[in-house]
Design an enzyme around this catalytic site. Structure first.
Site, PDB file in Angstrom:
ATOM      1  N   PRO A   1     -15.006  39.668  21.343  1.00  0.00           N
ATOM      2  CA  PRO A   1     -15.303  38.236  21.250  1.00  0.00           C
ATOM      3  C   PRO A   1     -14.089  37.457  20.758  1.00  0.00           C
ATOM      4  O   PRO A   1     -13.146  38.029  20.200  1.00  0.00           O
ATOM      5  CB  PRO A   1     -16.464  38.178  20.241  1.00  0.00           C
ATOM      6  CG  PRO A   1     -17.005  39.570  20.178  1.00  0.00           C
ATOM      7  CD  PRO A   1     -15.854  40.483  20.462  1.00  0.00           C
ATOM      8  N   PRO A   2     -14.107  36.154  20.939  1.00  0.00           N
ATOM      9  CA  PRO A   2     -12.977  35.346  20.450  1.00  0.00           C
ATOM     10  C   PRO A   2     -12.856  35.407  18.934  1.00  0.00           C
ATOM     11  O   PRO A   2     -13.846  35.401  18.207  1.00  0.00           O
ATOM     12  CB  PRO A   2     -13.328  33.928  20.923  1.00  0.00           C
ATOM     13  CG  PRO A   2     -14.296  34.113  22.035  1.00  0.00           C
ATOM     14  CD  PRO A   2     -15.069  35.349  21.722  1.00  0.00           C
TER      15      PRO A   2
ATOM     16  N   THR B   1     -11.587  37.864  17.039  1.00  0.00           N
ATOM     17  CA  THR B   1     -11.730  39.160  16.369  1.00  0.00           C
ATOM     18  C   THR B   1     -10.397  39.819  16.070  1.00  0.00           C
ATOM     19  O   THR B   1     -10.376  40.865  15.416  1.00  0.00           O
ATOM     20  CB  THR B   1     -12.587  40.092  17.228  1.00  0.00           C
ATOM     21  OG1 THR B   1     -12.057  40.146  18.558  1.00  0.00           O
ATOM     22  CG2 THR B   1     -14.023  39.602  17.286  1.00  0.00           C
ATOM     23  N   GLY B   2      -9.291  39.281  16.545  1.00  0.00           N
ATOM     24  CA  GLY B   2      -7.984  39.819  16.173  1.00  0.00           C
ATOM     25  C   GLY B   2      -7.292  40.602  17.256  1.00  0.00           C
ATOM     26  O   GLY B   2      -6.474  41.483  16.947  1.00  0.00           O
TER      27      GLY B   2
ATOM     28  N   THR C   1      -5.078  39.461  19.597  1.00  0.00           N
ATOM     29  CA  THR C   1      -3.664  39.078  19.614  1.00  0.00           C
ATOM     30  C   THR C   1      -2.963  39.494  18.326  1.00  0.00           C
ATOM     31  O   THR C   1      -1.792  39.901  18.350  1.00  0.00           O
ATOM     32  CB  THR C   1      -3.543  37.560  19.826  1.00  0.00           C
ATOM     33  OG1 THR C   1      -4.256  37.187  21.006  1.00  0.00           O
ATOM     34  CG2 THR C   1      -2.092  37.147  19.977  1.00  0.00           C
TER      35      THR C   1
ATOM     36  N   GLU D   1     -38.461  21.552   4.651  1.00  0.00           N
ATOM     37  CA  GLU D   1     -37.609  22.624   4.132  1.00  0.00           C
ATOM     38  C   GLU D   1     -38.343  23.433   3.060  1.00  0.00           C
ATOM     39  O   GLU D   1     -38.122  24.654   2.943  1.00  0.00           O
ATOM     40  CB  GLU D   1     -36.313  22.030   3.556  1.00  0.00           C
ATOM     41  CG  GLU D   1     -35.462  21.279   4.562  1.00  0.00           C
ATOM     42  CD  GLU D   1     -35.014  22.153   5.721  1.00  0.00           C
ATOM     43  OE1 GLU D   1     -34.946  23.391   5.556  1.00  0.00           O
ATOM     44  OE2 GLU D   1     -34.742  21.599   6.796  1.00  0.00           O
TER      45      GLU D   1
END
Length: 822
Positions: free
Chosen positions: A376-377, A379-380, A382, A601
């Site tokens: 997923p975007p 996550t490391g 690069t 709530e």
């Protein structure tokens, strides 16, 4: 001869030339008039500079006077002489060192300084002096490069534009009455068959006494006869035949002998100013194209942004590669990457093979051709590639997938070839292609690729370079993508990308490690280990990029509050900011709406408190956040890999708690439960149609596509009706149970709602005081238990410190650290 030598020669001759400027030295105009001999008392300076034999100022003045054909040039020459003779002006064109400044020139420092007792202040002063001189030297060189052409161009344009300013235009009638009739016309020069230039005889008295040579007409504006002629007047002629006829008639009428007629000559002259101005647009356009081409080659270019290493118009087929090696700065190492130990281990094998290939070759192993980093975007992926570049010690070439695509056909394959050619030249090496899905999408079928021909050609070239006929070893290809499902199958096969390394979102241990890395860079009031575990428990589902954002937001909030250190309160505010959005305390809300939100709530909080499988509540607030949320309840969910039917049912009931509280306590419902109903519907449809929890539907699974492009249902209309009825029934059962639960604890719901209206934010400690301890105990520690464990440890340590402090005795005797008032 250079301008520097010319300026030095002019400065040497400035004094004699200034004295000779007042002497009788005159050159004729362009018409070829001879010089008048000077009087014997005034020696004529030679054309080569007089006694010295060098190039003097008289030559320059004489040349300008002859070129311009006007006495005003003498004054201009005198002005230019004073400028050129200025030592500061000459220094701009000189490469030599300044006088008394030889020691400050870096080029002159050839000998090393004697002795080793120089202190740091002297070295810093010398370095600053050298830097200052280098800047001045660079500026001086640039000024030399531009000043000489600009000076020459300005001089030429000024002389050409004003060359005819001293000549007066007259009519043919004035020419005949004032010049021809008195016999003052020496000759006529017809230029380009259109302009007649009249040369009249000048006054000999003006040359002998050093008067102004412009006064060529004597008393009553009539020149003298039998004197050297000068070009002073001109008039336009219609045609040559008509002009000759009129001139002949005028002279015959005056009784001039035909042998004494005014001589007329015809010349073809070039007006340099007009010629320059005619070619100026072309020269300007050519120069502009040249400058643009130079700038494109140096940085600002087609196919690349401004900066070093850009692609020019002739290098557009070359790949713009970011190259790193062992000498690169700002490296990232594997110790800087956390939360993905398994993926890091796989990547480290590539690094170990490149460093010690014999260890693997002795066992008959071959290094994988490539590895695909999937996840997923955030996550490391690069970051892991950057760590590989920092640890490998071999050349690392990085490029983005979109860099291969360009507006020109054939650029993509050319850049792929150039990239692998450069990598093979420095083998062993590593290539990293970020976002490879830009060029690695599955190819079209049946020849209907359309506009994707260029991308498919680029992909084909990449396939050939990775594992083709001419492939060579020593080049490892790493690639990153978050869309592996759309990649071409030929790209994923073994031999190209042998490994697919999945990098998922980190679990609580991985988040703890990531927080420790980012917290080291912050100024905290405690050790990083004090925050890492509880922050990891507060951020389930957060990726590495989200964790970095949390740390940065906490630092910004602390700076906004003028704090010197970051505390736990800042981190909690940062997490609320990321999850719920921007806090809007100034949002205008009516009292009735605020009361409805408080009871809504409160219903969520009470329903989750008394349901066994519901997630434990951490905080509830009625402060508006984001664009639509008027309040929210924050839970600490457990990262369960499996969910039971009972767990999902309790979560459904908890989600419906707000709607049930509105109905039971307020007596009317609102649109505030829209998001809750959406979650319940999606969750219940998944139980019935995907997980196989329904007995009526059976053990069938109909998963929905995430992209939403499913045109037809994979089941019949009858099955769809059964699914709809089953979902409606399940939601009804959950809502009925929730209403019963809220009715049973009606007073507690109302009390919590009133506390919310008063405090706006309630934590679990406030709920414990009203509702008591939860009646359910987990068999294993949950994320909330880990979160509370940090605070419990802190309280225990404070209690131990308090126990160690000396206490006063019972008899009233003060202890050592106590102050007794007197």
């Amino acid at each position: 001869m250079s301008l520097a030598s010319l300026a030095r020669a002019l400065s040497r001759r400035s004094a004699p030339s200034s004295s000779r400027a007042r002497q009788g030295f005159s050159l004729g105009g362009l018409g070829g008039t001879t010089r008048s001999p000077p009087p014997p008392s005034s020696p004529l300076p030679s054309l080569h500079g007089g006694e010295g034999g060098g190039l003097g100022l008289g030559f320059v003045r004489g040349y300008l006077t002859a070129a311009l054909g006007r006495p005003a040039a003498v004054k201009a020459g005198t002005d230019w002489r004073s400028i050129l003779a200025n030592p500061q002006f000459r220094r701009l064109f000189s490469d030599g060192s300044k006088k008394n400044y030889e020691n400050y020139y870096p080029k002159g420092k050839k000998e090393a300084p004697k002795g080793d007792g120089s202190n740091k202040s002297d070295s810093k002063q010398d370095s600053s002096t050298d830097d200052q001189w280098n800047f001045q030297e660079t500026a001086s060189k640039q000024l030399q490069n531009f000043l000489a052409p600009l000076l020459f161009l300005g001089l030429m344009l000024s002389s050409l534009s004003s060359s005819s300013s001293d000549q007066k235009e007259i009519s043919f009638q004035e020419f005949k009455n004032k010049l021809l009739e008195p016999g003052l016309v020496d000759r006529i020069v017809v230029s380009n068959k259109s302009v007649a230039k009249v040369y009249v005889r000048s006054s000999p008295q003006s040359n002998s006494q050093g008067q102004n040579t412009d006064a060529i007409i004597t008393t009553n504006d009539v020149p003298s006869k039998h004197t050297p002629s000068r070009y002073k007047y001109y008039f336009n002629i219609g045609s040559v035949d008509s002009f000759e006829e009129k001139l002949e008639e005028a002279q015959e009428a005056l009784g001039v002998d035909p042998h004494d007629f005014v001589p007329v000559t015809y010349v073809a002259e070039v007006n340099w100013f007009q010629e320059v101005m005619r070619f100026a647009p072309t020269v300007f356009l050519v120069g502009l194209i040249y400058l643009m081409s130079k700038r494109m080659q140096s940085g600002f270019n087609i196919g690349g942004g401004p900066g070093k290493g850009g692609r020019g118009i002739f290098n557009i087929g070359k790949a713009q590669v970011t190259k790193m090696d062992k000498n690169s700065k700002n490296k990232v190492f594997f110790k800087d990457v956390a939360g993905c130990d398994e993926a890091k281990q796989e990547i480290m094998e590539f690094v170990h093979f490149l460093k010690n290939p014999k260890k693997y070759e002795e066992l008959g192993a071959k290094i994988p051709k490539g590895a695909l980093l999937v996840g997923p975007p955030g996550t490391g992926k690069t970051l892991l590639a950057k760590a590989t570049a920092g640890e490998s010690g071999v050349p690392f070439l990085s490029i983005s997938g979109s860099d291969f695509m360009e507006m020109f056909v054939g650029v993509g394959p050319s850049r792929v070839r150039n990239l692998f050619q450069e990598a093979r030249q420095c083998a062993p090496s590593i290539i990293f292609i970020d976002e490879i899905d830009a060029i690695g999408r599955a190819r079209g079928r049946g020849g209907f690729s359309g506009s994707n021909d260029e991308r498919e050609s680029t992909l084909n070239q990449l396939l050939v370079e990775m594992d083709g006929f001419g492939t060579t070893s020593g080049v490892v290809v790493l690639a990153g993508t978050n869309r592996p499902d759309i990649l071409d199958k030929a790209l994923l096969r073994p031999g190209r990308f042998d490994r697919q390394i999945t990098i998922d979102k980190p679990d609580i241990k991985g988040r703890d490690q990531i927080f420790r890395i980012y917290l080291k860079k912050l100024k905290l009031d405690n050790e990083p280990s004090f925050y890492s575990q509880r922050l990891a428990a507060l951020t389930p589902g957060f990726a590495g990029a989200d964790i970095a954002n949390v740390c940065n937001e906490a630092a910004l909030i602390a700076a906004r509050s003028e704090e010197t250190q970051i505390t736990m309160q800042h981190f909690e505010s940062a997490i609320d900011r990321i999850i719920g959005g921007l806090e809007k305390k100034n949002k205008v809300i009516s009292k009735l709406e605020r009361r409805t939100v408080a009871y809504h709530e409160s219903g969520h909080a009470v329903a989750g408190w008394f349901l066994e499988h519901a997630e434990p509540l951490l905080k509830v607030t009625i402060v508006p956040r984001g664009t639509a949320a008027l309040g929210f309840a924050q839970y600490v969910p457990n990262e369960n890999l499996l969910m039971t039917k009972e767990q999902l049912f309790d979560m459904t009931c908890m989600t419906l708690g707000g709607r049930a509280a509105e109905e039971v306590l307020i007596g009317r419902i609102s649109t505030g439960a829209q998001n809750d109903l959406e979650k319940v519907t999606k969750m219940t449809y998944a139980q019935v149609a995907v997980y196989g929890f329904s007995e009526k539907v059976g053990l069938l699974s109909f998963p929905q596509r995430d992209d939403g492009f499913e045109m037809t249902k994979p089941y019949s209309n009858q099955t769809a009706s059964i699914i709809d009825d089953e979902v409606r029934e399940w939601v009804g059962k959950a809502y009925k149970k929730t209403v019963e639960l809220i009715t049973e604890h009606k007073e507690q719901v109302a009390k919590i709602a009133e506390m919310l209206l008063e405090k706006e934010v309630l934590h679990q400690d406030d709920l414990v005081r009203v509702l008591g301890e939860r009646p359910f105990k987990a068999s294993e520690p949950t994320n909330y238990d880990l979160f509370k464990q940090g605070f419990q440890d802190e309280e225990d340590s404070k209690n131990q410190e308090a126990a160690k402090t000396p206490q006063p005795d019972d008899d009233g005797t003060p202890s050592l650290g106590e102050v007794v008032p007197t």
